[in-house]
Design a protein around this motif. Sequence first.
Motif, mmCIF file in Angstrom:
data_model
loop_
_atom_site.group_PDB
_atom_site.id
_atom_site.type_symbol
_atom_site.label_atom_id
_atom_site.label_comp_id
_atom_site.label_asym_id
_atom_site.label_seq_id
_atom_site.Cartn_x
_atom_site.Cartn_y
_atom_site.Cartn_z
ATOM 1 N N LEU A 79 17.821 -1.556 17.267
ATOM 2 C CA LEU A 79 17.595 -2.583 16.258
ATOM 3 C C LEU A 79 16.246 -2.455 15.212
ATOM 4 O O LEU A 79 16.321 -2.852 14.173
ATOM 5 N N SER A 80 15.138 -2.133 16.129
ATOM 6 C CA SER A 80 13.966 -1.972 15.189
ATOM 7 C C SER A 80 13.985 -0.810 14.013
ATOM 8 O O SER A 80 13.539 -1.190 13.077
ATOM 9 N N THR A 81 14.955 0.134 14.254
ATOM 10 C CA THR A 81 15.115 1.295 13.329
ATOM 11 C C THR A 81 15.676 0.550 12.083
ATOM 12 O O THR A 81 15.151 0.660 10.936
ATOM 13 N N PHE A 82 16.693 -0.540 12.140
ATOM 14 C CA PHE A 82 17.149 -0.910 10.949
ATOM 15 C C PHE A 82 16.321 -1.933 10.314
ATOM 16 O O PHE A 82 16.305 -2.078 9.109
ATOM 17 N N VAL A 83 15.842 -2.743 11.092
ATOM 18 C CA VAL A 83 14.851 -3.726 10.423
ATOM 19 C C VAL A 83 13.736 -3.148 9.974
ATOM 20 O O VAL A 83 13.394 -3.503 8.542
ATOM 21 N N ILE A 84 12.932 -2.062 10.368
ATOM 22 C CA ILE A 84 11.640 -1.535 9.957
ATOM 23 C C ILE A 84 12.559 -0.937 8.472
ATOM 24 O O ILE A 84 11.667 -0.605 7.624
ATOM 25 N N TYR A 85 13.291 0.129 8.760
ATOM 26 C CA TYR A 85 13.861 0.715 7.569
ATOM 27 C C TYR A 85 14.142 -0.172 6.391
ATOM 28 O O TYR A 85 13.610 0.217 5.305
ATOM 29 N N PHE A 86 14.663 -1.269 6.826
ATOM 30 C CA PHE A 86 15.086 -2.215 5.790
ATOM 31 C C PHE A 86 13.604 -2.778 5.151
ATOM 32 O O PHE A 86 13.682 -3.011 3.861
ATOM 33 N N SER A 87 12.846 -3.186 5.978
ATOM 34 C CA SER A 87 11.640 -3.679 5.261
ATOM 35 C C SER A 87 10.714 -2.699 4.695
ATOM 36 O O SER A 87 10.302 -3.144 3.635
ATOM 37 N N VAL A 88 10.731 -1.467 5.068
ATOM 38 C CA VAL A 88 9.932 -0.434 4.133
ATOM 39 C C VAL A 88 10.853 -0.519 2.824
ATOM 40 O O VAL A 88 10.105 -0.280 2.022
ATOM 41 N N ALA A 89 12.051 -0.270 2.811
ATOM 42 C CA ALA A 89 12.527 -0.261 1.664
ATOM 43 C C ALA A 89 12.480 -1.316 0.646
ATOM 44 O O ALA A 89 12.312 -1.262 -0.357
ATOM 45 N N ILE A 90 12.442 -2.545 1.370
ATOM 46 C CA ILE A 90 12.108 -3.767 0.738
ATOM 47 C C ILE A 90 10.866 -3.520 -0.086
ATOM 48 O O ILE A 90 10.366 -4.207 -1.467
ATOM 49 N N PHE A 91 9.710 -3.193 0.643
ATOM 50 C CA PHE A 91 8.371 -3.083 0.126
ATOM 51 C C PHE A 91 8.233 -2.145 -1.038
ATOM 52 O O PHE A 91 7.721 -2.291 -1.992
ATOM 53 N N VAL A 92 8.963 -0.865 -0.760
ATOM 54 C CA VAL A 92 9.004 0.004 -1.960
ATOM 55 C C VAL A 92 9.596 -0.456 -3.082
ATOM 56 O O VAL A 92 9.216 -0.322 -4.536
ATOM 57 N N ILE A 93 10.843 -1.209 -3.055
ATOM 58 C CA ILE A 93 11.420 -1.894 -4.181
ATOM 59 C C ILE A 93 10.596 -2.852 -4.909
ATOM 60 O O ILE A 93 10.223 -2.720 -6.225
#
Length: 562
Positions: free
Chosen positions: A197-211
């Motif tokens: 679960l942490s994988t998808f939350v953190i990956y999604f969070s970093v992607a939002i930050f980059v966008i």
Amino acid sequence: MFGRYVSIRKDVELLTLAMLAAIVLRLLVLTTAPQFVTVGDNPEFATLIREIIQNGFAVPATNHLYYPGSLWIYPPLILILEGILSSLLGIHGSGVFYLLTLTALTIDSLTVVPVFLVTKQLFGRNAAWLAVAVFVAFGPDIYDMTWSALPQITASALSLWLVYTLIAARDKRGGRLLVNGIVAGLLMSMIALSHDLSTFVIYFSVAIFVIVGTFMCIFKCKPADELLRLRSSSISGLVCLLVGLPAALYWYLPRIAWVLDTATATTADIPAPHITSALISVLESLAGSIYISLLFFGIFLFALYQVVRSETLRTNSLVITTFLLSSVILDIWKWNNQVLLPRLIYFGFLPALILIGFGMEQFRLLISGFGEGNSSHRLKRLLRAPSFSIGPVHVMRWPRFAALGILAAIIVANAAVSVTYGMESHVYYASCLSCPTPSTSLLAEPVLKWIGENVPANLTIASTGGYLGYLISALDGNPTIVYQPYEYLTQPSEIAESHAAFTLVYNATANPQETLALISEYHVSYVLAFNFANTTVPAFYSVVYSDSQVVLYRVLNTENPL
């Protein structure tokens, strides 16, 4: 240079004290409530570690002990490392439970370091120490520890180091910038192999930050220094995503059907009171008390207001605010899943803690500013004590001391209620059910010892719900099918096995043909049930062990049972 050395040395000394305080408070919780060693996910982790060791420290394609025959889905990094450590130290059986608990306690206490570094980079040293003071007895982390959430605790610590790496990239250019991105990507890879679960939350969070960061850099008319720094962090975040992608694909792509089923699962028709009560429970775990949680929530909103109204703060702290935004988006998406929703909410707590430290510092500056001649600079003055004169009398520093006193009271109250709340969690697992003398651990259940001494390890057992079934597979090494409420299971094979266990334990006489078919399908040789369940059993169940709480049946020859 010498002054900087002294400052760093002082920070190291204070962080060491903070880590020791965190360890002491968490040990206080564990030693006053030792049932935490056996509750939560520890029995399942101990079972999976046993499987990994038996398989030569390689991850098997399917489980052998834990839901036998089901696809192995749990990320293996932490389990492999714990297996290696337990083998090197000669720790087996119940000792693995204590090893898992002490590892979680240690990693959680060490998390004070990235909490300090992230907050210091964003909001200064004073805010960092206030965030550390709250984290020393941070309710969500203590509660996670009592629930044996070692992989999530590890992933949370790694995610804070990842955030710090992205923030540190702000002042880097060229090759050094890429190095930060690669380091962040390696941290992302470790998260991917530690907790799903942490994988998808953190990956999604970093992607939002980059966008969001890229959008701000492109559409801002005049790039200021802050935007140049944000661009560096955004580039580092993109590199992080690319470097972390192979590990995520390696583990989750072969399990993509399970990932999609879990991601799209919902729990329909949840009563509103249930949702409200779950949210209140999660909010209460923020500080162990709904009142202190609301106080922290107010401080968080005050800090968020300060960040939003300042363009510099808004740009510099974007990584934290986007992590919070990502958590809110995921919470809204899974609002109707009573299993995932409370877990997703937890991912917003650590970013919120960073802002709470900043909010407490802003509150201190605001109160300390009373009495200043120039009120427009109240929030910018750091440690100057306000003073004024009445005739020959110099009246002075009360606002500063009042602010410090209020903050100290908040920190102490948080520690007291969080530790107390942790001690009182999971009291329904407080002791052995059938021990002839009082015991504080389910590990002492006599039936577990009897099975270990009398049942060959290759024979499958169908077990009642609760933790006894998981303890059998973890301690005795028998393949075990366990009844578990279906909403907590994520694979069709797990649900089928849970249904089979329920039928064999509680409903074996309703349909003898189904019972026989399930016994044959899962190769069941023994059935464990609570002996106060008032259930009838078929003639081919023979009692081989019984005590005040449980009864163990041997399944006789079923070729011609009727």
